[in-house]
Scaffold this motif. Sequence first.
Motif, PDB file in Angstrom:
ATOM      1  N   PHE A  71       0.874   3.938  -1.420  1.00  0.00           N
ATOM      2  CA  PHE A  71       0.281   5.282  -1.413  1.00  0.00           C
ATOM      3  C   PHE A  71       0.418   5.936  -0.049  1.00  0.00           C
ATOM      4  O   PHE A  71       0.288   7.161   0.077  1.00  0.00           O
ATOM      5  CB  PHE A  71      -1.182   5.226  -1.849  1.00  0.00           C
ATOM      6  CG  PHE A  71      -2.041   4.252  -1.075  1.00  0.00           C
ATOM      7  CD1 PHE A  71      -2.486   4.546   0.201  1.00  0.00           C
ATOM      8  CD2 PHE A  71      -2.406   3.038  -1.643  1.00  0.00           C
ATOM      9  CE1 PHE A  71      -3.285   3.651   0.911  1.00  0.00           C
ATOM     10  CE2 PHE A  71      -3.198   2.135  -0.955  1.00  0.00           C
ATOM     11  CZ  PHE A  71      -3.641   2.436   0.330  1.00  0.00           C
ATOM     12  N   GLN A  72       0.701   5.138   0.991  1.00  0.00           N
ATOM     13  CA  GLN A  72       0.905   5.703   2.325  1.00  0.00           C
ATOM     14  C   GLN A  72       2.127   6.615   2.380  1.00  0.00           C
ATOM     15  O   GLN A  72       2.243   7.437   3.298  1.00  0.00           O
ATOM     16  CB  GLN A  72       1.107   4.585   3.348  1.00  0.00           C
ATOM     17  CG  GLN A  72      -0.059   3.639   3.500  1.00  0.00           C
ATOM     18  CD  GLN A  72       0.256   2.486   4.429  1.00  0.00           C
ATOM     19  OE1 GLN A  72       0.070   2.584   5.641  1.00  0.00           O
ATOM     20  NE2 GLN A  72       0.750   1.395   3.868  1.00  0.00           N
ATOM     21  N   PRO A  85      -1.345  12.888   1.323  1.00  0.00           N
ATOM     22  CA  PRO A  85      -2.629  12.553   0.693  1.00  0.00           C
ATOM     23  C   PRO A  85      -3.425  13.751   0.182  1.00  0.00           C
ATOM     24  O   PRO A  85      -4.352  13.568  -0.615  1.00  0.00           O
ATOM     25  CB  PRO A  85      -3.393  11.864   1.835  1.00  0.00           C
ATOM     26  CG  PRO A  85      -2.826  12.477   3.082  1.00  0.00           C
ATOM     27  CD  PRO A  85      -1.366  12.732   2.785  1.00  0.00           C
ATOM     28  N   GLU A  86      -3.060  14.951   0.609  1.00  0.00           N
ATOM     29  CA  GLU A  86      -3.841  16.115   0.225  1.00  0.00           C
ATOM     30  C   GLU A  86      -3.832  16.288  -1.298  1.00  0.00           C
ATOM     31  O   GLU A  86      -2.788  16.244  -1.940  1.00  0.00           O
ATOM     32  CB  GLU A  86      -3.298  17.382   0.891  1.00  0.00           C
ATOM     33  CG  GLU A  86      -3.431  17.392   2.405  1.00  0.00           C
ATOM     34  CD  GLU A  86      -2.393  16.530   3.113  1.00  0.00           C
ATOM     35  OE1 GLU A  86      -1.392  16.157   2.459  1.00  0.00           O
ATOM     36  OE2 GLU A  86      -2.585  16.218   4.305  1.00  0.00           O
ATOM     37  N   LEU A 134      -4.115   6.614  -9.004  1.00  0.00           N
ATOM     38  CA  LEU A 134      -4.036   7.853  -8.235  1.00  0.00           C
ATOM     39  C   LEU A 134      -4.163   9.030  -9.187  1.00  0.00           C
ATOM     40  O   LEU A 134      -3.536   9.030 -10.269  1.00  0.00           O
ATOM     41  CB  LEU A 134      -2.707   7.954  -7.475  1.00  0.00           C
ATOM     42  CG  LEU A 134      -2.464   6.948  -6.350  1.00  0.00           C
ATOM     43  CD1 LEU A 134      -1.014   7.019  -5.897  1.00  0.00           C
ATOM     44  CD2 LEU A 134      -3.410   7.227  -5.181  1.00  0.00           C
ATOM     45  N   GLY A 156      -7.756   5.795   1.898  1.00  0.00           N
ATOM     46  CA  GLY A 156      -6.522   5.045   2.101  1.00  0.00           C
ATOM     47  C   GLY A 156      -6.606   4.054   3.247  1.00  0.00           C
ATOM     48  O   GLY A 156      -6.247   2.869   3.108  1.00  0.00           O
ATOM     49  N   LEU A 204      -5.113  14.333  -3.591  1.00  0.00           N
ATOM     50  CA  LEU A 204      -5.056  13.098  -4.370  1.00  0.00           C
ATOM     51  C   LEU A 204      -6.323  12.282  -4.137  1.00  0.00           C
ATOM     52  O   LEU A 204      -6.841  12.210  -3.024  1.00  0.00           O
ATOM     53  CB  LEU A 204      -3.853  12.246  -3.974  1.00  0.00           C
ATOM     54  CG  LEU A 204      -2.469  12.722  -4.392  1.00  0.00           C
ATOM     55  CD1 LEU A 204      -1.396  11.802  -3.807  1.00  0.00           C
ATOM     56  CD2 LEU A 204      -2.348  12.785  -5.916  1.00  0.00           C
ATOM     57  N   SER A 205      -6.813  11.642  -5.207  1.00  0.00           N
ATOM     58  CA  SER A 205      -7.901  10.682  -5.110  1.00  0.00           C
ATOM     59  C   SER A 205      -7.416   9.327  -5.598  1.00  0.00           C
ATOM     60  O   SER A 205      -6.480   9.242  -6.399  1.00  0.00           O
ATOM     61  CB  SER A 205      -9.111  11.138  -5.942  1.00  0.00           C
ATOM     62  OG  SER A 205      -9.691  12.308  -5.387  1.00  0.00           O
ATOM     63  N   ILE A 206      -8.053   8.267  -5.100  1.00  0.00           N
ATOM     64  CA  ILE A 206      -7.625   6.911  -5.412  1.00  0.00           C
ATOM     65  C   ILE A 206      -8.820   6.079  -5.868  1.00  0.00           C
ATOM     66  O   ILE A 206      -9.935   6.235  -5.374  1.00  0.00           O
ATOM     67  CB  ILE A 206      -6.938   6.253  -4.202  1.00  0.00           C
ATOM     68  CG1 ILE A 206      -6.350   4.878  -4.566  1.00  0.00           C
ATOM     69  CG2 ILE A 206      -7.894   6.136  -3.012  1.00  0.00           C
ATOM     70  CD1 ILE A 206      -5.438   4.305  -3.489  1.00  0.00           C
ATOM     71  N   LEU A 258      -7.811  10.275  -1.160  1.00  0.00           N
ATOM     72  CA  LEU A 258      -6.830   9.372  -0.555  1.00  0.00           C
ATOM     73  C   LEU A 258      -6.819   9.512   0.970  1.00  0.00           C
ATOM     74  O   LEU A 258      -6.656   8.518   1.685  1.00  0.00           O
ATOM     75  CB  LEU A 258      -5.439   9.652  -1.130  1.00  0.00           C
ATOM     76  CG  LEU A 258      -4.311   8.752  -0.620  1.00  0.00           C
ATOM     77  CD1 LEU A 258      -4.605   7.284  -0.899  1.00  0.00           C
ATOM     78  CD2 LEU A 258      -2.976   9.158  -1.266  1.00  0.00           C
ATOM     79  N   ALA A 259      -7.014  10.728   1.474  1.00  0.00           N
ATOM     80  CA  ALA A 259      -6.980  10.944   2.921  1.00  0.00           C
ATOM     81  C   ALA A 259      -8.074  10.159   3.639  1.00  0.00           C
ATOM     82  O   ALA A 259      -7.919   9.784   4.804  1.00  0.00           O
ATOM     83  CB  ALA A 259      -7.133  12.434   3.226  1.00  0.00           C
ATOM     84  N   CYS A 267       0.849  -1.205   0.000  1.00  0.00           N
ATOM     85  CA  CYS A 267       0.000   0.000   0.000  1.00  0.00           C
ATOM     86  C   CYS A 267       0.878   1.247   0.000  1.00  0.00           C
ATOM     87  O   CYS A 267       0.808   2.099   0.914  1.00  0.00           O
ATOM     88  CB  CYS A 267      -0.944   0.003   1.196  1.00  0.00           C
ATOM     89  SG  CYS A 267      -2.170  -1.331   1.177  1.00  0.00           S
TER      90      CYS A 267
END
Length: 246
Positions: free
Chosen positions: A187-188, A192-193, A242, A219, A195-197, A215-216, A185
């Motif tokens: 993306f951690q 996260p600001e 992402l 995630g 960003l979308s997942i 993402l925030a 994972c």
Amino acid sequence: MRELFLIGIGTGNPDHLTAQAAETINRAELILLPRKGPDKEDLADLRRQILAAVLTNPAVRVVEFDLPVRDAANPDYRAGVDDWHDAIALAWARAAGDGAGTVALLVWGDPSLYDSTLRIAARLPAPPRLTVVPGITAIQALAAAHAIPLNRIGAPFMITTGRRLRDEGFPPGCDTCVVMLDGECSFQSLPPEGLSIWWGAYLGMAAQILDHGPLAEAGARIIRARAAARAEHGWIMDIYLLRRDG
């Protein structure tokens, strides 16, 4: 072996097979089916289900074999991969035996994308003639499952790995990246600001799981869902996209 068919089979759903893939399966003399141990028996079962759905030629033989395991303890990653690929090529040759003629391997997704089957084939003692049948990739399945386009209008996107995302951050020069081969994972590792997942596991299979959002927020949900699914099944195939907001 005289000729080797590398057949892309998509992400585990027999409906993802192309007509060309089904025809090629029935044209081979021998199909090699790898086993990855009891923890990943589902993967062999999915290949068996695909063959049960499309293999109609009784003259085609199916031979199962145990796939060698990579030495994850080797500190030299590339050298370890090279040794592993040599061992897999040898396992293919032994499973095929003498005078196999035309042999087929069923490849997850597409043989051209983050798959080493083509490179392993080049390591065979007497490399055969290759025929590659393209398949639906996990990237296509992810975009379809979420009903999203992969790129914004006129904009590029990057396909990368979890390791590179951790080491290098979000790829520069694009606002969208697709991340494959990520067991951690990764993306951690990103702020996260903004960003979308869009995430998916077991795409196209009965066990398919999807999630998406900022993402925030998403995630943490994805990390929990991934851990639970892996514990339940013993293995997981997942992928995510992402995208920078705006």
